[in-house]
Design an enzyme around this catalytic site. Structure first.
Site, PDB file in Angstrom:
ATOM      1  N   ASP A  19      19.149 -82.163 -21.403  1.00 53.98           N
ATOM      2  CA  ASP A  19      17.893 -82.348 -20.656  1.00 53.98           C
ATOM      3  C   ASP A  19      16.701 -81.884 -21.489  1.00 53.98           C
ATOM      4  O   ASP A  19      16.837 -81.009 -22.350  1.00 53.98           O
ATOM      5  CB  ASP A  19      17.977 -81.552 -19.343  1.00 53.98           C
ATOM      6  CG  ASP A  19      16.917 -81.995 -18.344  1.00 53.98           C
ATOM      7  OD1 ASP A  19      16.320 -83.076 -18.530  1.00 53.98           O
ATOM      8  OD2 ASP A  19      16.686 -81.251 -17.374  1.00 53.98           O
ATOM      9  N   ASN A  21      14.132 -84.124 -22.963  1.00 53.03           N
ATOM     10  CA  ASN A  21      13.519 -85.041 -23.944  1.00 53.03           C
ATOM     11  C   ASN A  21      12.049 -85.307 -23.625  1.00 53.03           C
ATOM     12  O   ASN A  21      11.202 -85.326 -24.519  1.00 53.03           O
ATOM     13  CB  ASN A  21      14.259 -86.385 -23.947  1.00 53.03           C
ATOM     14  CG  ASN A  21      15.685 -86.267 -24.438  1.00 53.03           C
ATOM     15  OD1 ASN A  21      16.079 -85.227 -24.945  1.00 53.03           O
ATOM     16  ND2 ASN A  21      16.449 -87.334 -24.282  1.00 53.03           N
ATOM     17  N   ARG A  23       9.937 -83.436 -21.886  1.00 54.37           N
ATOM     18  CA  ARG A  23       9.118 -82.244 -22.125  1.00 54.37           C
ATOM     19  C   ARG A  23       8.880 -82.019 -23.615  1.00 54.37           C
ATOM     20  O   ARG A  23       7.808 -81.605 -24.039  1.00 54.37           O
ATOM     21  CB  ARG A  23       9.788 -81.007 -21.495  1.00 54.37           C
ATOM     22  CG  ARG A  23       9.407 -80.824 -20.036  1.00 54.37           C
ATOM     23  CD  ARG A  23      10.350 -79.900 -19.342  1.00 54.37           C
ATOM     24  NE  ARG A  23      11.595 -80.600 -18.986  1.00 54.37           N
ATOM     25  CZ  ARG A  23      12.588 -80.023 -18.333  1.00 54.37           C
ATOM     26  NH1 ARG A  23      12.514 -78.741 -17.997  1.00 54.37           N
ATOM     27  NH2 ARG A  23      13.663 -80.722 -18.021  1.00 54.37           N
ATOM     28  N   TRP A  24       9.906 -82.285 -24.407  1.00 53.29           N
ATOM     29  CA  TRP A  24       9.762 -82.138 -25.857  1.00 53.29           C
ATOM     30  C   TRP A  24       8.609 -83.009 -26.346  1.00 53.29           C
ATOM     31  O   TRP A  24       7.770 -82.564 -27.139  1.00 53.29           O
ATOM     32  CB  TRP A  24      11.079 -82.543 -26.536  1.00 53.29           C
ATOM     33  CG  TRP A  24      11.119 -82.333 -28.021  1.00 53.29           C
ATOM     34  CD1 TRP A  24      11.584 -81.232 -28.684  1.00 53.29           C
ATOM     35  CD2 TRP A  24      10.669 -83.258 -29.030  1.00 53.29           C
ATOM     36  NE1 TRP A  24      11.455 -81.407 -30.036  1.00 53.29           N
ATOM     37  CE2 TRP A  24      10.902 -82.640 -30.279  1.00 53.29           C
ATOM     38  CE3 TRP A  24      10.108 -84.525 -29.002  1.00 53.29           C
ATOM     39  CZ2 TRP A  24      10.585 -83.252 -31.482  1.00 53.29           C
ATOM     40  CZ3 TRP A  24       9.782 -85.147 -30.200  1.00 53.29           C
ATOM     41  CH2 TRP A  24      10.020 -84.502 -31.434  1.00 53.29           C
ATOM     42  N   SER A  64      22.196 -90.591 -15.995  1.00 54.94           N
ATOM     43  CA  SER A  64      22.793 -90.454 -14.665  1.00 54.94           C
ATOM     44  C   SER A  64      22.520 -91.691 -13.822  1.00 54.94           C
ATOM     45  O   SER A  64      21.608 -92.481 -14.102  1.00 54.94           O
ATOM     46  CB  SER A  64      22.239 -89.207 -13.965  1.00 54.94           C
ATOM     47  OG  SER A  64      20.894 -89.419 -13.569  1.00 54.94           O
ATOM     48  N   ASN A  67      19.077 -91.457 -12.738  1.00 59.20           N
ATOM     49  CA  ASN A  67      18.124 -91.896 -13.767  1.00 59.20           C
ATOM     50  C   ASN A  67      17.970 -93.414 -13.686  1.00 59.20           C
ATOM     51  O   ASN A  67      16.861 -93.952 -13.741  1.00 59.20           O
ATOM     52  CB  ASN A  67      18.622 -91.560 -15.187  1.00 59.20           C
ATOM     53  CG  ASN A  67      18.707 -90.068 -15.487  1.00 59.20           C
ATOM     54  OD1 ASN A  67      19.522 -89.651 -16.306  1.00 59.20           O
ATOM     55  ND2 ASN A  67      17.874 -89.266 -14.851  1.00 59.20           N
ATOM     56  N   SER A 196      22.616 -81.155 -11.244  1.00 64.35           N
ATOM     57  CA  SER A 196      22.150 -82.556 -11.206  1.00 64.35           C
ATOM     58  C   SER A 196      23.280 -83.576 -11.123  1.00 64.35           C
ATOM     59  O   SER A 196      23.298 -84.560 -11.860  1.00 64.35           O
ATOM     60  CB  SER A 196      21.248 -82.848 -12.420  1.00 64.35           C
ATOM     61  OG  SER A 196      20.125 -81.998 -12.426  1.00 64.35           O
ATOM     62  N   GLU A 207      32.448 -71.965 -16.936  1.00 66.46           N
ATOM     63  CA  GLU A 207      31.385 -71.012 -17.268  1.00 66.46           C
ATOM     64  C   GLU A 207      30.108 -71.792 -17.586  1.00 66.46           C
ATOM     65  O   GLU A 207      30.145 -72.792 -18.304  1.00 66.46           O
ATOM     66  CB  GLU A 207      31.787 -70.169 -18.488  1.00 66.46           C
ATOM     67  CG  GLU A 207      33.000 -69.299 -18.262  1.00 66.46           C
ATOM     68  CD  GLU A 207      32.747 -68.187 -17.237  1.00 66.46           C
ATOM     69  OE1 GLU A 207      31.602 -67.703 -17.151  1.00 66.46           O
ATOM     70  OE2 GLU A 207      33.714 -67.823 -16.530  1.00 66.46           O
TER      71      GLU A 207
HETATM   72  C1  IPE Z   1      20.202 -84.692 -15.805  1.00 64.97           C
HETATM   73  O1  IPE Z   1      18.882 -84.585 -16.160  1.00 64.97           O
HETATM   74  C2  IPE Z   1      20.753 -86.010 -16.270  1.00 64.97           C
HETATM   75  C3  IPE Z   1      20.937 -86.114 -17.696  1.00 64.97           C
HETATM   76  C4  IPE Z   1      20.716 -85.172 -18.563  1.00 64.97           C
HETATM   77  C5  IPE Z   1      21.431 -87.382 -18.150  1.00 64.97           C
HETATM   78  P1  IPE Z   1      17.697 -85.038 -15.178  1.00 64.97           P
HETATM   79  O2  IPE Z   1      16.432 -84.803 -15.896  1.00 64.97           O
HETATM   80  O3  IPE Z   1      17.938 -86.412 -14.694  1.00 64.97           O
HETATM   81  O4  IPE Z   1      17.891 -84.023 -13.966  1.00 64.97           O
HETATM   82  P2  IPE Z   1      16.868 -83.538 -12.873  1.00 64.97           P
HETATM   83  O5  IPE Z   1      16.154 -84.777 -12.353  1.00 64.97           O
HETATM   84  O6  IPE Z   1      15.936 -82.604 -13.549  1.00 64.97           O
HETATM   85  O7  IPE Z   1      17.714 -82.862 -11.845  1.00 64.97           O
HETATM   86  C1  IPE Z   2      17.016 -85.948 -20.593  1.00 66.27           C
HETATM   87  O1  IPE Z   2      15.664 -85.796 -20.787  1.00 66.27           O
HETATM   88  C2  IPE Z   2      17.467 -87.338 -20.932  1.00 66.27           C
HETATM   89  C3  IPE Z   2      17.777 -88.164 -19.763  1.00 66.27           C
HETATM   90  C4  IPE Z   2      17.863 -87.750 -18.532  1.00 66.27           C
HETATM   91  C5  IPE Z   2      18.021 -89.571 -20.020  1.00 66.27           C
HETATM   92  P1  IPE Z   2      14.604 -86.083 -19.632  1.00 66.27           P
HETATM   93  O2  IPE Z   2      14.088 -87.464 -19.805  1.00 66.27           O
HETATM   94  O3  IPE Z   2      15.157 -85.764 -18.304  1.00 66.27           O
HETATM   95  O4  IPE Z   2      13.490 -85.027 -20.040  1.00 66.27           O
HETATM   96  P2  IPE Z   2      12.598 -84.141 -19.079  1.00 66.27           P
HETATM   97  O5  IPE Z   2      13.495 -83.466 -18.098  1.00 66.27           O
HETATM   98  O6  IPE Z   2      11.650 -85.098 -18.422  1.00 66.27           O
HETATM   99  O7  IPE Z   2      11.916 -83.176 -19.988  1.00 66.27           O
HETATM  100 MG    MG Z   3      15.139 -84.085 -17.141  1.00 68.20          MG
END
Ligand code: IPE
Ligand code: IPE
Ligand code: MG
Length: 261
Positions: A19, A21, A23-24, A64, A67, A196, A207
């Site tokens: 998780d 990407n 925000r990065w 997910s 997603n 999630s 763990e």
């Molecule tokens: C969890 O991350 C799913 C994946 C890393 C593929 P999300 O960014 O979708 O989760 P939430 O929405 O913060 O719970």
């Molecule tokens: C995780 O990064 C990758 C996927 C869920 C596909 P995010 O896209 O959820 O990144 P944030 O949570 O918005 O930072």
């Molecule tokens: Mg995310």
């Protein structure tokens, strides 16, 4: 770092919620897709570290079901293109590292050309005997359980499976993850304290390690740090620590059962 790990207490299965990407990218005032691009780069580093330390099972939550349903189509389409190019560009390296790739999730719902690439990569790495890399794609743990219950119900109706034969092992056999052991360690990047909808059944005694580091900044060394932390923990599975003496309570009179003030 690797030398600091105890070879006797290595996890067999590490799973990661990748998780952060978005925000990065946001922290650099970049568009989200650039975060996903860097995230895809990070995957191969971690896979190769897993292979180097002889980890048999590595399961990565890449995309997910939620997603797929809830993100803008443009982002979903970009993630699909990224997945295809990740597979195309990394199968050779997987073969060099003896890594086999497999998938869990409702993958039949993914676009045809993505599924083709997935099959191709699975086929091309089928003979590898090192780390099995499982990508969770269009994956949701609750829908995995729905699918397992449906399959079990069909067996009860049509194949004479008896209700009393449905036990934990039988349920395990009907999950997407039937070919692997439950994770010993679950890592989540970017600090969120939630699962999630990932592997709900399988993580009953896993763990959990949460790091604030964002996925595109995560490298093999950080997985080794998580494993080192894991090795310091004591897994009790509801029991007591080894060597804990049991209280002699058999002879305690009934009128002393309620705690005094
Ligand atoms: C969890 O991350 C799913 C994946 C890393 C593929 P999300 O960014 O979708 O989760 P939430 O929405 O913060 O719970
Ligand atoms: C995780 O990064 C990758 C996927 C869920 C596909 P995010 O896209 O959820 O990144 P944030 O949570 O918005 O930072
Ligand atoms: Mg995310």
């Amino acid at each position: 770092m690797y030398r600091r790990l105890d070879p006797e207490r290595m996890p067999h299965h590490v799973s990661i919620i990748m998780d952060g990407n978005g925000r990065w990218a946001g922290r650099r005032s970049l568009r989200r897709f650039l975060g996903h691009q860097q995230g895809a780069e990070a995957v191969q580093y971690v896979v190769e570290t897993a292979s180097r330390i002889g980890l048999p099972w590595l399961t990565l939550y890449a995309f997910s079901l939620e997603n797929n349903l809830k993100r803008p189509r443009t982002e979903v389409n970009f993630l699909m293109r990224l997945l295809k190019s990740y597979l195309t560009n990394n199968v050779k390296r997987m073969n060099d590292n003896n890594v086999r790739i497999r998938y869990i999730g409702r993958t039949a719902e993914l676009p045809e050309e993505v599924r083709e690439r997935m099959h191709w990569a699975e086929d091309a790495t089928r003979k590898n005997t090192g780390t099995t890399l499982t990508l969770a794609l269009n994956y949701g743990a609750r829908s995995e359980l729905v699918d397992a219950f449906r399959a079990l119900s069909r067996e009860v109706q049509h194949k004479g499976l008896r209700l009393e034969d449905i036990d934990e092992a039988e349920i395990h056999r009907h999950l997407y993850t039937s070919y692997m052991p439950d994770p010993d360690l679950l890592i989540r990047t970017s600090g969120e304290m939630r699962v999630s909808n990932f592997l709900l059944w399988q993580i009953a005694y896993t763990e959990i390690f949460v790091t604030d580091r964002l996925w595109p900044d995560f490298r093999g060394i950080h997985m080794l740090e998580a494993i080192e932390d894991y090795q310091r923990r004591e897994r009790r599975y509801g029991g007591l620590s080894d060597g804990t003496e049991s209280d002699d309570v058999e002879s305690l009179p009934t009128n002393q059962l309620v705690a005094g003030r």
